[in-house]
Enzyme design. Structure first.
Site, PDB file in Angstrom:
ATOM      1  N   LYS A  51       0.792  -1.229   0.000  1.00 29.70           N
ATOM      2  CA  LYS A  51       0.000   0.000   0.000  1.00 29.70           C
ATOM      3  C   LYS A  51       0.829   1.286   0.000  1.00 29.70           C
ATOM      4  O   LYS A  51       0.356   2.324  -0.462  1.00 29.70           O
ATOM      5  CB  LYS A  51      -0.930  -0.004   1.220  1.00 29.70           C
ATOM      6  CG  LYS A  51      -2.021  -1.074   1.169  1.00 29.70           C
ATOM      7  CD  LYS A  51      -3.164  -0.636   0.289  1.00 29.70           C
ATOM      8  CE  LYS A  51      -4.358  -1.591   0.406  1.00 29.70           C
ATOM      9  NZ  LYS A  51      -5.484  -1.130  -0.434  1.00 29.70           N
ATOM     10  N   SER A  76      -9.232  -0.203   6.583  1.00 31.99           N
ATOM     11  CA  SER A  76      -9.248  -1.200   7.647  1.00 31.99           C
ATOM     12  C   SER A  76      -7.842  -1.492   8.137  1.00 31.99           C
ATOM     13  O   SER A  76      -7.645  -2.316   8.990  1.00 31.99           O
ATOM     14  CB  SER A  76      -9.894  -2.492   7.154  1.00 31.99           C
ATOM     15  OG  SER A  76      -9.074  -3.073   6.161  1.00 31.99           O
ATOM     16  N   GLY A 179      -9.597  -3.789  -5.629  1.00 33.20           N
ATOM     17  CA  GLY A 179      -9.144  -3.950  -7.008  1.00 33.20           C
ATOM     18  C   GLY A 179      -8.038  -3.011  -7.449  1.00 33.20           C
ATOM     19  O   GLY A 179      -7.641  -3.038  -8.618  1.00 33.20           O
ATOM     20  N   ASN A 305       1.018  -7.851   7.939  1.00 31.95           N
ATOM     21  CA  ASN A 305       0.672  -7.286   9.240  1.00 31.95           C
ATOM     22  C   ASN A 305      -0.358  -8.135   9.970  1.00 31.95           C
ATOM     23  O   ASN A 305      -1.552  -8.098   9.666  1.00 31.95           O
ATOM     24  CB  ASN A 305       0.176  -5.846   9.050  1.00 31.95           C
ATOM     25  CG  ASN A 305       1.293  -4.936   8.566  1.00 31.95           C
ATOM     26  OD1 ASN A 305       2.424  -5.057   9.021  1.00 31.95           O
ATOM     27  ND2 ASN A 305       0.992  -4.050   7.630  1.00 31.95           N
TER      28      ASN A 305
END
Lengths: 328, 328
Positions: A51, A76, A179, A305
């Site tokens: 990310k 989240s 996606g 994580n």
């Protein structure tokens, strides 16, 4: 629009801020899977997931004026940490909306990077509306977790690296939540080698993308119960879905049980800590979900994580593990 | 004699049989340790530890006649798996003497590679005499776990790769059991950069090498109780010790508690599964055991073979963890 050029620009922009993660192969995994698998280990990425690539690309593309005001995000978990870290790196304020039941470690890590965390109720609130409200009130730029071309382009850089290291792949397999990773990675992979067949993989109970793909239009499902907490989105993105329709060979699904077995295999045989969401692509490769004629497969391990408490719950290996029984 | 040349030859001999393991860096580890650490990840090596390097070098150096007869080895675990795998790769018979209380997973893996396993009692039997007996009765070549120049040369190849990737290191830190890894790796490192200060690290309760180093002669201790099961040898090797005396800056020790904290840090922050023995060098770097002026450190993560049951016992994170309290 998402183009290979946008992904190459993203790579040049972010490469001094992110790790070029290692490509790892495991003889025992290959033997059990019956194929040659190349793991792109984004669990070893900064902040523990791919990310940071998208967040960094987005934040480095802001105007000076936008960067002065700051950013907001809803997530989240991994996207939250990524935006928090990218904000720290660029000297920007970050406000992150997280579900009140997000893993403890992810909340702590997000705050650890200096971001402000505000909580919403995953069952009751519309997280996007909640975050938009904050962004508007405080004049912050919203950094979407997937439905944004700069974010998608950033995520796609991991496939660019993978295909640079191993251009001759039959397939590229990866987890699919909203996606963004799939849109970026499949676009990048096909630009290098048009023959690479791309497979998004979902948890069986969080199959909004599979349903949408079959139906030919975006389907919204109730909040899905799955151990893969990065896949609890209820529908594919408005911008990511058309790209997925174009690039996906098929949408695969795996059960939570198989996800946990793959996680254990990656941990004890490959020595890699992978979060449930991150193990979904490996589960598809390990448990026969791919067409038989696919021999050389790139699998994106999206993140690592995991709370110690969660991992402790997943560890007890039962003697009838599918994975264990496949091993000599 | 162990020379840099012998290690370079070993590297050429074994490189198509072993992984060139990745060098991994972690921002959060560096922050907590206050230094720049480069992990040489031999937990990602074939059979889960650096031991395959020495075993492979030894077996590839046998005469055809010796290879036809087969090999024997004694080991608490990783060396056993390494010899078993190297024997399979070279089409050789392997008989492995293991302690009856060796980790279940290590026994299964050794058998999985096709070796015959015979058990000895760690408290009662002299494992070396036991294995020598088998080797003599069955005309097998004994592959020592460390006291052999070809084995040491093989182990040293991991430092050769590390120094190729990062030549400018202030120090090289690694676990020390019998001293084979240290002998090989310190010889290799100093051949590339004579200024690299080399530190073997032991578990506090298994400090046969520290005592020997201080005394200036090999000291034999009672079977040591430590969680680091790769360090349960009672004395340094006759051949490894003089090399260690020459190359070691100092011998460091860490408590079992700090080893477990380092293991948890590597698992949850760096996403790497490391066995207790493998985490000993990282523990020294993380918990202030190195001289202050050492900034750039290579740490060899020697292995990653942990039983699920053992890991489950080590997981529960207590709120007063030294490591956790150091993290933001």
């Amino acid at each position: 629009m998402l183009t290979p050029e946008l992904i190459r620009e993203a790579h040049a922009r972010i490469e001094s801020f992110v790790h070029r993660t290692p490509l790892i192969q495991s003889g025992s995994f290959n033997e059990a899977a019956g194929r040659h698998v190349f793991f792109k280990c984004e669990n070893l990425q900064r902040a523990g997931a791919f990310k940071i690539r998208g967040a960094m690309n987005k934040l480095l593309s802001l105007t000076n004026e936008e960067r002065r005001r700051g950013v907001a995000a809803f997530s989240s978990g991994n996207h939250a940490q990524a935006v928090a870290l990218a904000a720290r790196e660029t000297g920007t304020r970050a406000v992150i909306a997280m579900p009140s039941d997000a893993p403890r470690m992810k909340i702590a890590a997000t705050r650890g990077y200096g971001a402000e965390v505000v909580f919403y109720d995953r069952q009751r609130d519309d997280r996007e509306a909640f975050a938009r409200g904050i962004a508007e009130r405080e004049s912050l730029v919203l950094v979407p977790p997937y439905d944004d071309y700069l974010v998608m382009a950033g995520q796609g850089t991991c496939a660019l690296e993978l295909l640079e290291d191993v251009p001759h792949l039959d397939a590229l397999v990866m987890p699919c939540g909203g996606g963004g990773l799939f849109a970026g990675a499949s676009t990048a992979a096909k630009a290098v080698n048009a023959k690479v067949r791309c497979f998004p993989v979902e948890a069986e109970t969080a199959n909004d993308t599979e349903q949408s793909f079959r139906r030919g239009e975006r389907v919204c499902i109730p909040p899905p119960p799955t151990i893969a907490d990065g896949m609890r989105n209820q529908a594919p993105g408005a911008l990511t879905f058309p790209i997925l329709q174009r690039n996906a060979e098929d949408v695969l699904t795996v059960s939570d049980d198989l996800i946990v077995e793959a996680l254990r295999f990656l941990l004890f045989r490959c020595k890699l800590l992978v979060e449930p969401t991150g193990a979904v692509g490996a589960a598809a490769a390990l448990f026969g979900k791919l067409p038989r004629n696919i021999q050389r497969v790139g699998v994106i391990i999206s993140g690592g994580n995991v709370d110690p408490e969660t991992l402790a719950r997943l560890l007890p290996a039962t003697s009838d593990d599918h994975a264990s029984s496949m091993l000599k």
